[in-house]
Design a protein around this motif. Sequence first.
Motif, PDB file in Angstrom:
ATOM      1  N   PRO A 150      23.582  -2.064 -52.319  1.00 47.30           N
ATOM      2  CA  PRO A 150      24.881  -1.379 -51.032  1.00 47.30           C
ATOM      3  C   PRO A 150      26.119  -1.738 -51.461  1.00 47.30           C
ATOM      4  CG  PRO A 150      23.149  -2.909 -51.027  1.00 47.30           C
ATOM      5  CD  PRO A 150      22.384  -2.507 -51.832  1.00 47.30           C
ATOM      6  N   ASN A 151      26.735  -0.594 -50.484  1.00 46.92           N
ATOM      7  CA  ASN A 151      28.403  -1.255 -51.006  1.00 46.92           C
ATOM      8  C   ASN A 151      28.788  -1.170 -48.889  1.00 46.92           C
ATOM      9  OD1 ASN A 151      28.022   1.949 -50.148  1.00 46.92           O
ATOM     10  ND2 ASN A 151      30.098   2.265 -50.788  1.00 46.92           N
ATOM     11  N   MET A 152      27.993  -1.430 -48.102  1.00 50.75           N
ATOM     12  CA  MET A 152      27.550  -1.987 -46.598  1.00 50.75           C
ATOM     13  C   MET A 152      27.027  -1.911 -46.225  1.00 50.75           C
ATOM     14  SD  MET A 152      30.051   1.787 -45.862  1.00 50.75           S
ATOM     15  CE  MET A 152      31.496   0.934 -45.040  1.00 50.75           C
ATOM     16  N   SER A 153      27.086  -3.070 -45.279  1.00 54.65           N
ATOM     17  CA  SER A 153      25.919  -3.680 -44.430  1.00 54.65           C
ATOM     18  C   SER A 153      26.666  -3.095 -42.968  1.00 54.65           C
ATOM     19  CB  SER A 153      25.998  -5.621 -45.214  1.00 54.65           C
ATOM     20  OG  SER A 153      25.928  -6.425 -44.135  1.00 54.65           O
ATOM     21  N   LEU A 154      24.848  -3.029 -42.236  1.00 54.91           N
ATOM     22  CA  LEU A 154      24.966  -3.190 -40.687  1.00 54.91           C
ATOM     23  C   LEU A 154      24.654  -4.471 -40.580  1.00 54.91           C
ATOM     24  CD1 LEU A 154      25.716  -1.113 -38.590  1.00 54.91           C
ATOM     25  CD2 LEU A 154      23.740  -0.619 -38.497  1.00 54.91           C
ATOM     26  N   SER A 155      25.206  -4.647 -39.721  1.00 55.47           N
ATOM     27  CA  SER A 155      24.879  -6.738 -38.382  1.00 55.47           C
ATOM     28  C   SER A 155      24.802  -5.923 -36.810  1.00 55.47           C
ATOM     29  CB  SER A 155      25.519  -7.730 -39.473  1.00 55.47           C
ATOM     30  OG  SER A 155      27.135  -7.436 -38.843  1.00 55.47           O
ATOM     31  N   GLY A 156      24.556  -6.794 -36.291  1.00 56.42           N
ATOM     32  CA  GLY A 156      24.891  -6.845 -35.342  1.00 56.42           C
ATOM     33  C   GLY A 156      24.070  -7.791 -33.998  1.00 56.42           C
ATOM     34  N   LYS A 157      24.568  -7.525 -32.714  1.00 51.54           N
ATOM     35  CA  LYS A 157      23.170  -8.649 -31.632  1.00 51.54           C
ATOM     36  C   LYS A 157      23.641  -8.062 -30.380  1.00 51.54           C
ATOM     37  CE  LYS A 157      24.696 -12.764 -31.583  1.00 51.54           C
ATOM     38  NZ  LYS A 157      25.542 -14.126 -30.767  1.00 51.54           N
ATOM     39  N   ILE A 158      22.305  -7.933 -29.749  1.00 52.34           N
ATOM     40  CA  ILE A 158      22.020  -7.628 -28.513  1.00 52.34           C
ATOM     41  C   ILE A 158      22.247  -8.501 -27.085  1.00 52.34           C
ATOM     42  CG2 ILE A 158      20.716  -6.237 -26.488  1.00 52.34           C
ATOM     43  CD1 ILE A 158      19.338  -5.260 -29.505  1.00 52.34           C
ATOM     44  N   LEU A 159      23.247  -9.222 -26.170  1.00 52.54           N
ATOM     45  CA  LEU A 159      22.947  -9.830 -25.255  1.00 52.54           C
ATOM     46  C   LEU A 159      23.233  -9.434 -24.329  1.00 52.54           C
ATOM     47  CD1 LEU A 159      26.028 -10.013 -27.785  1.00 52.54           C
ATOM     48  CD2 LEU A 159      26.372 -12.305 -26.435  1.00 52.54           C
ATOM     49  N   GLN A 160      22.351 -10.881 -23.590  1.00 53.64           N
ATOM     50  CA  GLN A 160      22.354 -10.217 -21.667  1.00 53.64           C
ATOM     51  C   GLN A 160      22.817 -11.034 -21.478  1.00 53.64           C
ATOM     52  OE1 GLN A 160      18.280  -9.919 -20.953  1.00 53.64           O
ATOM     53  NE2 GLN A 160      18.515 -10.541 -18.830  1.00 53.64           N
ATOM     54  N   ARG A 161      23.325 -10.835 -19.917  1.00 55.15           N
ATOM     55  CA  ARG A 161      24.133 -11.500 -19.232  1.00 55.15           C
ATOM     56  C   ARG A 161      24.009 -11.551 -17.620  1.00 55.15           C
ATOM     57  NH1 ARG A 161      24.406 -13.760 -22.846  1.00 55.15           N
ATOM     58  NH2 ARG A 161      26.563 -14.528 -24.605  1.00 55.15           N
ATOM     59  N   ASN A 162      23.067 -12.010 -16.830  1.00 57.85           N
ATOM     60  CA  ASN A 162      22.900 -11.826 -15.566  1.00 57.85           C
ATOM     61  C   ASN A 162      24.055 -12.799 -14.624  1.00 57.85           C
ATOM     62  OD1 ASN A 162      21.152 -11.267 -17.006  1.00 57.85           O
ATOM     63  ND2 ASN A 162      19.071 -11.521 -15.670  1.00 57.85           N
ATOM     64  N   ASN A 163      24.293 -12.439 -13.378  1.00 58.00           N
ATOM     65  CA  ASN A 163      25.149 -12.825 -12.261  1.00 58.00           C
ATOM     66  C   ASN A 163      24.079 -12.285 -11.070  1.00 58.00           C
ATOM     67  OD1 ASN A 163      27.059 -13.844 -13.700  1.00 58.00           O
ATOM     68  ND2 ASN A 163      26.710 -11.725 -14.466  1.00 58.00           N
ATOM     69  N   ARG A 164      23.782 -13.317 -10.000  1.00 55.03           N
ATOM     70  CA  ARG A 164      23.792 -12.831  -8.258  1.00 55.03           C
ATOM     71  C   ARG A 164      25.093 -11.911  -7.776  1.00 55.03           C
ATOM     72  NH1 ARG A 164      19.208 -15.101  -6.234  1.00 55.03           N
ATOM     73  NH2 ARG A 164      17.786 -15.082  -7.674  1.00 55.03           N
ATOM     74  N   VAL A 165      24.477 -10.853  -6.874  1.00 52.92           N
ATOM     75  CA  VAL A 165      25.912 -10.466  -6.202  1.00 52.92           C
ATOM     76  C   VAL A 165      25.046 -10.489  -5.190  1.00 52.92           C
ATOM     77  CG1 VAL A 165      26.538  -8.319  -5.873  1.00 52.92           C
ATOM     78  CG2 VAL A 165      26.062  -8.778  -8.109  1.00 52.92           C
ATOM     79  N   ASP A 166      26.106 -11.239  -4.433  1.00 47.74           N
ATOM     80  CA  ASP A 166      25.313 -10.800  -2.167  1.00 47.74           C
ATOM     81  C   ASP A 166      24.451 -11.688  -2.006  1.00 47.74           C
ATOM     82  OD1 ASP A 166      28.122  -9.157  -2.065  1.00 47.74           O
ATOM     83  OD2 ASP A 166      26.947  -7.736  -2.306  1.00 47.74           O
ATOM     84  N   GLY A 167      23.732 -12.572  -2.957  1.00 48.72           N
ATOM     85  CA  GLY A 167      22.791 -13.944  -2.426  1.00 48.72           C
ATOM     86  C   GLY A 167      21.350 -12.115  -3.282  1.00 48.72           C
ATOM     87  N   ASN A 168      21.340 -11.058  -2.876  1.00 50.97           N
ATOM     88  CA  ASN A 168      19.992 -10.970  -2.769  1.00 50.97           C
ATOM     89  C   ASN A 168      19.743  -9.651  -3.638  1.00 50.97           C
ATOM     90  OD1 ASN A 168      21.264  -9.034  -1.323  1.00 50.97           O
ATOM     91  ND2 ASN A 168      20.080  -8.372  -0.279  1.00 50.97           N
ATOM     92  N   LYS A 169      21.042  -9.211  -4.837  1.00 51.36           N
ATOM     93  CA  LYS A 169      20.909  -8.524  -5.806  1.00 51.36           C
ATOM     94  C   LYS A 169      21.627  -9.263  -7.132  1.00 51.36           C
ATOM     95  CE  LYS A 169      22.047  -4.481  -3.136  1.00 51.36           C
ATOM     96  NZ  LYS A 169      22.963  -3.402  -2.820  1.00 51.36           N
ATOM     97  N   GLU A 170      21.086  -8.177  -8.244  1.00 55.09           N
ATOM     98  CA  GLU A 170      21.142  -8.876  -9.932  1.00 55.09           C
ATOM     99  C   GLU A 170      21.811  -8.521 -10.203  1.00 55.09           C
ATOM    100  OE1 GLU A 170      19.301 -11.801 -12.692  1.00 55.09           O
ATOM    101  OE2 GLU A 170      17.693 -10.573 -11.099  1.00 55.09           O
ATOM    102  N   LEU A 171      22.816  -8.728 -10.593  1.00 55.81           N
ATOM    103  CA  LEU A 171      23.984  -7.874 -11.895  1.00 55.81           C
ATOM    104  C   LEU A 171      23.868  -8.316 -13.281  1.00 55.81           C
ATOM    105  CD1 LEU A 171      25.392  -5.516 -12.711  1.00 55.81           C
ATOM    106  CD2 LEU A 171      27.510  -7.721 -12.072  1.00 55.81           C
ATOM    107  N   VAL A 172      22.657  -7.196 -13.748  1.00 56.40           N
ATOM    108  CA  VAL A 172      22.390  -7.437 -15.486  1.00 56.40           C
ATOM    109  C   VAL A 172      23.375  -6.225 -16.299  1.00 56.40           C
ATOM    110  CG1 VAL A 172      20.660  -7.647 -17.111  1.00 56.40           C
ATOM    111  CG2 VAL A 172      20.134  -7.885 -14.994  1.00 56.40           C
ATOM    112  N   GLU A 173      24.084  -7.383 -17.426  1.00 51.14           N
ATOM    113  CA  GLU A 173      24.857  -6.628 -17.687  1.00 51.14           C
ATOM    114  C   GLU A 173      24.842  -7.202 -19.815  1.00 51.14           C
ATOM    115  OE1 GLU A 173      28.913  -7.139 -15.794  1.00 51.14           O
ATOM    116  OE2 GLU A 173      28.274  -8.749 -16.740  1.00 51.14           O
ATOM    117  N   TYR A 174      24.046  -5.597 -20.923  1.00 51.88           N
ATOM    118  CA  TYR A 174      23.749  -5.393 -21.747  1.00 51.88           C
ATOM    119  C   TYR A 174      25.229  -5.613 -22.548  1.00 51.88           C
ATOM    120  CZ  TYR A 174      18.788  -5.489 -20.201  1.00 51.88           C
ATOM    121  OH  TYR A 174      18.264  -6.349 -19.122  1.00 51.88           O
ATOM    122  N   TYR A 175      25.751  -6.531 -23.925  1.00 51.87           N
ATOM    123  CA  TYR A 175      26.152  -5.148 -24.472  1.00 51.87           C
ATOM    124  C   TYR A 175      25.887  -6.007 -26.217  1.00 51.87           C
ATOM    125  CZ  TYR A 175      28.734  -7.763 -20.775  1.00 51.87           C
ATOM    126  OH  TYR A 175      29.504  -7.757 -19.563  1.00 51.87           O
TER     127      TYR A 175
END
Length: 207
Positions: A150-175
Amino acid sequence: MKIQSASALFRVAGMAALLGLTVGCAPQTQLLSSSSVDRPITLGLSAADFEQAAAAATQSMLESGAVERNDGKKHIMVVSSVLNDTMQRIDTDQLVKKIRVELLRSGKVMVTTAIGLNGAEDQMNTAFSELSQSRKVDRSTLVKQKLAAPNMSLSGKILQRNNRVDGNKELVEYYFQMTLSDLQNGLAVWEGEEQISKLGSAKGTSW
């Protein structure tokens, strides 16, 4: 004999009724189409999320010109590590496979299955090299194995971040972060990041 026959009939009828009741109460299974419209939305990662991230990464990679060659040849890519830094037990191959399929379809990239961090992805590559040592194999039918590096390499990462919103909701972000490196000089020739955000009840779970 008549009493025993009647009793047997009652037992058969009872079993049939019970079976019918069980089947009737069983939850119905639905076959969902590949359209994202038919798929239920969850806080966790779904097949639609992987498709979206893979499509965005592939399109960005192709449009950047990172896999273009002027000599008429194709790049040979090896898949390095793709780390899972989320709260879920997911198989990162679900993302990588979709990227590989689209790159192969582009006609600009080939992927080696004989070389990898943990050995050959397709173990037949290794097994085939041992055939020449076997007396059971007609050597006139063997082809000379010459693996393409091979002359090229593919690498990576999947991240998750959770945050509370207004106390009763949750915002989940994936990168979804991916990097394509040139193995000749170790430089990154392309990098991409796709973000997927979901907002839901904090009572639910995202894994």
